[in-house]
Design an enzyme around this catalytic site. Sequence first.
Site, PDB file in Angstrom:
ATOM      1  CG  ASP A 254      17.166  49.652  65.558  1.00  0.00           C
ATOM      2  OD1 ASP A 254      18.199  49.127  65.325  1.00  0.00           O
ATOM      3  OD2 ASP A 254      17.174  51.262  65.181  1.00  0.00           O
TER       4      ASP A 254
ATOM      5  CG  HIS B  80      16.386  50.263  60.761  1.00  0.00           C
ATOM      6  ND1 HIS B  80      17.710  49.842  60.362  1.00  0.00           N
ATOM      7  CD2 HIS B  80      16.645  51.011  61.889  1.00  0.00           C
ATOM      8  CE1 HIS B  80      18.648  50.351  60.934  1.00  0.00           C
ATOM      9  NE2 HIS B  80      18.111  50.850  62.233  1.00  0.00           N
TER      10      HIS B  80
ATOM     11  NE  ARG C 110      21.941  58.971  63.758  1.00  0.00           N
ATOM     12  CZ  ARG C 110      21.598  58.094  63.132  1.00  0.00           C
ATOM     13  NH1 ARG C 110      21.466  56.720  63.757  1.00  0.00           N
ATOM     14  NH2 ARG C 110      21.448  57.909  61.607  1.00  0.00           N
TER      15      ARG C 110
ATOM     16  CD1 TRP D 178      22.622  47.008  68.683  1.00  0.00           C
ATOM     17  CD2 TRP D 178      20.624  45.908  68.602  1.00  0.00           C
ATOM     18  NE1 TRP D 178      22.921  45.977  68.178  1.00  0.00           N
ATOM     19  CE2 TRP D 178      21.906  45.218  68.101  1.00  0.00           C
ATOM     20  CE3 TRP D 178      19.202  45.179  68.306  1.00  0.00           C
ATOM     21  CZ2 TRP D 178      21.562  43.938  67.453  1.00  0.00           C
ATOM     22  CZ3 TRP D 178      19.124  43.932  68.002  1.00  0.00           C
ATOM     23  CH2 TRP D 178      20.333  43.178  67.288  1.00  0.00           C
TER      24      TRP D 178
ATOM     25  CG  ASP E 123      24.472  51.688  66.215  1.00  0.00           C
ATOM     26  OD1 ASP E 123      23.684  51.394  66.636  1.00  0.00           O
ATOM     27  OD2 ASP E 123      24.835  52.813  65.739  1.00  0.00           O
TER      28      ASP E 123
ATOM     29  CG  HIS F 224      24.985  56.095  64.347  1.00  0.00           C
ATOM     30  ND1 HIS F 224      24.525  55.915  65.514  1.00  0.00           N
ATOM     31  CD2 HIS F 224      25.458  57.469  64.073  1.00  0.00           C
ATOM     32  CE1 HIS F 224      24.914  57.034  66.360  1.00  0.00           C
ATOM     33  NE2 HIS F 224      25.295  57.813  65.378  1.00  0.00           N
TER      34      HIS F 224
ATOM     35  CG  HIS G 129      25.990  54.130  69.724  1.00  0.00           C
ATOM     36  ND1 HIS G 129      24.741  54.274  70.493  1.00  0.00           N
ATOM     37  CD2 HIS G 129      25.650  54.032  68.888  1.00  0.00           C
ATOM     38  CE1 HIS G 129      23.907  54.334  69.494  1.00  0.00           C
ATOM     39  NE2 HIS G 129      24.239  54.363  68.557  1.00  0.00           N
TER      40      HIS G 129
ATOM     41  CG  HIS H 150      22.685  49.432  62.358  1.00  0.00           C
ATOM     42  ND1 HIS H 150      23.021  51.106  62.772  1.00  0.00           N
ATOM     43  CD2 HIS H 150      21.272  49.481  62.821  1.00  0.00           C
ATOM     44  CE1 HIS H 150      21.925  51.558  63.456  1.00  0.00           C
ATOM     45  NE2 HIS H 150      21.010  50.346  63.499  1.00  0.00           N
TER      46      HIS H 150
ATOM     47  CG  ASP I 217      21.212  56.139  68.564  1.00  0.00           C
ATOM     48  OD1 ASP I 217      21.928  56.278  67.404  1.00  0.00           O
ATOM     49  OD2 ASP I 217      21.017  55.052  69.025  1.00  0.00           O
TER      50      ASP I 217
ATOM     51  CG  HIS J 103      22.602  50.938  71.617  1.00  0.00           C
ATOM     52  ND1 HIS J 103      24.020  50.765  70.995  1.00  0.00           N
ATOM     53  CD2 HIS J 103      21.872  51.329  70.697  1.00  0.00           C
ATOM     54  CE1 HIS J 103      23.879  51.161  69.801  1.00  0.00           C
ATOM     55  NE2 HIS J 103      22.555  51.346  69.555  1.00  0.00           N
TER      56      HIS J 103
END
Length: 291
Positions: A174, A170, A69, A22, A141, A81, A137, A147, A66, A27
């Site tokens: 996002d 993707h 990770r 996103w 997602d 995620h 979060h 996702h 994010d 988010h």
Amino acid sequence: MKFELAAPILVLASALPLASAWGSLGHETVAYIATNFVSTATKTYFQTILGDTSTDYLASVATWADTYRYTTAGTYSAPFHFIDALDSPPSSCGVEYDRDCGSSGCVVSAINNYTARVQKTSLSSAERIIAAKMIVHFVGDIHQPLHDENLDVGGNDIDVTYAGTSTNLHHIWDTNMPEQLVGGYALSDAKTWATNLTTGIKTGTYESIASSWLTGIDLSDPVTSAMTWASDANAYVCTTVIPSGVSAVESVDLSGAYYNKAIPVIELQIAKAGYRLAAWLNLIATGSTGL
Ligand SMILES: *[C@@H]1O[C@H](CO)[C@@H](O)[C@H](O)[C@H]1NC(C)=O
Ligand SMILES: *[C@@H]1O[C@H](CO)[C@@H](O)[C@H](O)[C@H]1NC(C)=O
Ligand SMILES: [Zn+2]
């Protein structure tokens, strides 16, 4: 599915925030919508856990996962995620927990895990802070259709063009399409978008359907609750993300006709995510959705 940086650093530095999923705009908007719907008791509960009494207490932690990770300590959380639905879009969409949530975990098992952990007063405050950040979060997602899809690494491997720039499918879901709508990605842009969508939920486009978004929500069964959200989002892979298959979007500029069809779904999914996050946080803090 893992997020891949498809664009060279020069392009990224000038135009895009370095966040996946996103993007920061999506988010933070989800977090601000939730902020607008949580009860006073819920606000106090999470402000206390997070050690932040400002009005941005949810939005300012919405993208932390994010960043985490990609750290050595946080590598284990990368699979949290998404859920890699092994379906066959566009002819057949669907998510199945046992088939699609891998042995390293997925967004559904993560929501389950961190919902339990945030309530566990025996954990250290540092662990409960992590749990709260993860929930804020991951509820975001799980509402991004790609996702909840395995195909081509959740669309990361589908090359497309957006307003003349090479990127992937993707990434435009996002980031590029939400940013085109809103016209920026600052915290203040997220707040403005959240105000708009909150009005839509209270008195506008979404007023008559918002209560249906809470169907199946049950704090005693986070896996089933989150699977409802995952299935709901995954269905848009067939109807809106690639309705005519991959070849129809590959190497096509999607900033025109495709954007016009996608953007109502993006707005809807962000609104749903924020409203469901508020209900989930209310359940955790007070035992009732409060909505
Ligand atoms: C639950 O969260 C903890 C803390 O982040 C993590 O170490 C653990 O692997 C997670 N467990 C599952 C099943 O996701
Ligand atoms: C809210 O968004 C809708 C569509 O996205 C737009 O038509 C409307 O003008 C916006 N309203 C405000 C107050 O920004
Ligand atoms: Zn993410």
